[in-house]
Design an enzyme around this catalytic site. Sequence first.
Site, PDB file in Angstrom:
ATOM      1  N   LEU A  63      17.103 -54.121   6.516  1.00 39.19           N
ATOM      2  CA  LEU A  63      16.826 -55.212   7.437  1.00 39.19           C
ATOM      3  C   LEU A  63      15.327 -55.442   7.441  1.00 39.19           C
ATOM      4  O   LEU A  63      14.555 -54.537   7.757  1.00 39.19           O
ATOM      5  CB  LEU A  63      17.311 -54.807   8.836  1.00 39.19           C
ATOM      6  CG  LEU A  63      17.122 -55.815   9.952  1.00 39.19           C
ATOM      7  CD1 LEU A  63      17.882 -57.106   9.683  1.00 39.19           C
ATOM      8  CD2 LEU A  63      17.600 -55.216  11.277  1.00 39.19           C
ATOM      9  N   LYS A  78      26.049 -67.889  -5.457  1.00 37.96           N
ATOM     10  CA  LYS A  78      25.580 -68.180  -6.817  1.00 37.96           C
ATOM     11  C   LYS A  78      25.895 -67.024  -7.753  1.00 37.96           C
ATOM     12  O   LYS A  78      25.845 -65.859  -7.358  1.00 37.96           O
ATOM     13  CB  LYS A  78      24.111 -68.578  -6.848  1.00 37.96           C
ATOM     14  CG  LYS A  78      23.123 -67.665  -6.227  1.00 37.96           C
ATOM     15  CD  LYS A  78      21.761 -68.377  -6.274  1.00 37.96           C
ATOM     16  CE  LYS A  78      20.707 -67.780  -5.394  1.00 37.96           C
ATOM     17  NZ  LYS A  78      20.127 -66.524  -5.700  1.00 37.96           N
ATOM     18  N   HIS A 121      36.254 -62.657  -6.577  1.00 39.40           N
ATOM     19  CA  HIS A 121      35.394 -61.587  -6.058  1.00 39.40           C
ATOM     20  C   HIS A 121      34.432 -62.066  -4.961  1.00 39.40           C
ATOM     21  O   HIS A 121      34.343 -61.489  -3.893  1.00 39.40           O
ATOM     22  CB  HIS A 121      34.549 -60.975  -7.182  1.00 39.40           C
ATOM     23  CG  HIS A 121      35.351 -60.480  -8.352  1.00 39.40           C
ATOM     24  ND1 HIS A 121      36.631 -60.015  -8.219  1.00 39.40           N
ATOM     25  CD2 HIS A 121      35.039 -60.360  -9.672  1.00 39.40           C
ATOM     26  CE1 HIS A 121      37.081 -59.640  -9.412  1.00 39.40           C
ATOM     27  NE2 HIS A 121      36.137 -59.842 -10.312  1.00 39.40           N
ATOM     28  N   GLY A 139      45.963 -50.473 -24.058  1.00 40.20           N
ATOM     29  CA  GLY A 139      44.953 -51.545 -23.995  1.00 40.20           C
ATOM     30  C   GLY A 139      43.594 -51.097 -23.471  1.00 40.20           C
ATOM     31  O   GLY A 139      43.401 -49.947 -23.076  1.00 40.20           O
ATOM     32  N   SER A 183      43.245 -50.243 -19.493  1.00 42.36           N
ATOM     33  CA  SER A 183      43.713 -48.921 -19.057  1.00 42.36           C
ATOM     34  C   SER A 183      42.776 -47.806 -19.500  1.00 42.36           C
ATOM     35  O   SER A 183      42.541 -46.871 -18.755  1.00 42.36           O
ATOM     36  CB  SER A 183      45.137 -48.616 -19.506  1.00 42.36           C
ATOM     37  OG  SER A 183      45.565 -49.435 -20.496  1.00 42.36           O
ATOM     38  N   ARG A 225      53.765 -51.001 -26.148  1.00 44.56           N
ATOM     39  CA  ARG A 225      54.577 -51.276 -27.334  1.00 44.56           C
ATOM     40  C   ARG A 225      54.175 -50.409 -28.521  1.00 44.56           C
ATOM     41  O   ARG A 225      54.972 -50.144 -29.404  1.00 44.56           O
ATOM     42  CB  ARG A 225      54.433 -52.748 -27.720  1.00 44.56           C
ATOM     43  CG  ARG A 225      55.253 -53.659 -26.838  1.00 44.56           C
ATOM     44  CD  ARG A 225      55.092 -55.083 -27.252  1.00 44.56           C
ATOM     45  NE  ARG A 225      53.681 -55.427 -27.358  1.00 44.56           N
ATOM     46  CZ  ARG A 225      53.198 -56.660 -27.415  1.00 44.56           C
ATOM     47  NH1 ARG A 225      54.026 -57.676 -27.392  1.00 44.56           N
ATOM     48  NH2 ARG A 225      51.915 -56.898 -27.501  1.00 44.56           N
ATOM     49  N   ALA A 277      49.385 -49.311 -21.640  1.00 37.45           N
ATOM     50  CA  ALA A 277      48.631 -48.055 -21.723  1.00 37.45           C
ATOM     51  C   ALA A 277      47.723 -47.960 -22.942  1.00 37.45           C
ATOM     52  O   ALA A 277      46.802 -47.150 -22.958  1.00 37.45           O
ATOM     53  CB  ALA A 277      49.596 -46.877 -21.707  1.00 37.45           C
TER      54      ALA A 277
END
Length: 484
Positions: free
Chosen positions: A378, A334, A243, A15, A18, A47, A13
């Site tokens: 298109l 690419k 991805h 970091g 987050s 922590r 939490a």
Amino acid sequence: ENFDKYIITVFGASGDLSKKKTFPAIFGLFKQGELKEDECKIVGYARSKMTTEELRSRIKPFLLKQAEEPIVDKFLSNVSYVQGPYDTPEGYKKLGETYKILEKDLNNGEPVNKLHYLALPPSVFGTVCTQIKENIYINEETAKTKIIVEKPFGHDLESSRQLQKELAPLFSEDELYRIDHYLGKEMVKNLLVLRFGNILFSAAWNKEFIQNIQITFKEPFGTEGRGGYFNDIGIIRDVMQNHLLQVLTLLTMERPVSFDSEAVRDEKVKVLKAIAPLNHDDIVIGQYGASEDGSKPSYLDDETVPKGSKCITFAAMNFQIRNERWDGVPIVMKAGKALDVGKVEIRIQFKQVASGMFNEIPNNELVIRIQPHEAVYLKCNMKTPGLATTTKMTDLDLTYNQRYQDFWIPQAYEALIRDALIGDHSNFVRDDELDVSWKLFTPLLDFLEGADAPNPIVYKYGSRGPEEINEYMNNHGYRYMKEN
Ligand code: BG6
């Protein structure tokens, strides 16, 4: 599935992930009314020594980017903090006690569902999952435990399997949600509808009509500040193996029998298995140098990057799918950092019409822009209005911010967290899918990182990438056409 009541716990939490992604996404759902105060509480776990108030003021500035203060404060009043180590039980026991208190509020003391979001490095996934399982897991029909993890899922096939081995005995595939945030993007989610909900597209979606497909990812910034981290990863692991491969899969898979998550993921795995091994000689690799005017640094200028690094910041490669639908159609992926623009798009170039009536008429092209500014257009040949029969390529254009002005377009993480809450796995990566994707990329990565690796071509920061890319595209059947 019971989506009634939830406690969402964000591990890590304090970091970066987050603050920037996880809490803002949970807040986004709250703001939209998808999560309600009397149905959901949020807990941060890390922590760092800090009070609940401190956590709230830490994330507040990020939430204020999306909304006014009153609603942000209202959301934050539902966020609490528990401090503890990741590798020993004491913190998790505290967490269990916090859950009891929150459950009194939420559900008269009856257990509610738990969603654990691990905004943590994969090296601690195993440890954290073990502790969760041993200390706070409740196996009840009415209250589910779910775990969200995020890439990197390993560095290659072997390490990915190792990670799987750690997690599999602890949580079932049904309880695990592997995020690839591209699967939460609106336009990526639209791919199945666009392809399979329109007979025009589904009829032409094959080698008889399609000349080639391009999936392009461009970022206008380099790896400044995270070069040291990026150096072990490179563009292929960073965005291509995950991805963009997801995008490719959704573009090329066969029609699933329904939208059911397993039906969709079964088809994804099938098409991944039909991809031929990646050809080491059929790629372009690059690394960015300084910009033309010298104002932007080269990749190697970053002090955190080892001298002489061959890390790849640009790559283009061709995928050959050996099945009836795609055999022989070049599918070029690419991706590059430090390029001229920021955009992610898919281009499907159709074959030319027969000659005779027309002399050199451009090919139809379907462009699906994933970001920025979602759009589908298109390119079609039309008669130019007037007495003479002259033709001009013009766009049938669906630009989201014009057509869907009053719609909420959810952010990827918002969409995915909600999917996990309602138990929809369609947009998460299944174990076998992950395995096939590493099988495909690992030999190529081994080659590119081995002793005989070619040197990446240096391209200028802010350019279109290595100049060789134009010829590469031509060789793969892409017909450049003047935009008009
Ligand atoms: C992340 C990569 O997974 O995806 C980043 O680690 C990259 O390097 C990012 O910038 C791209 O995501 P988006 O949503 O900004 O296109």
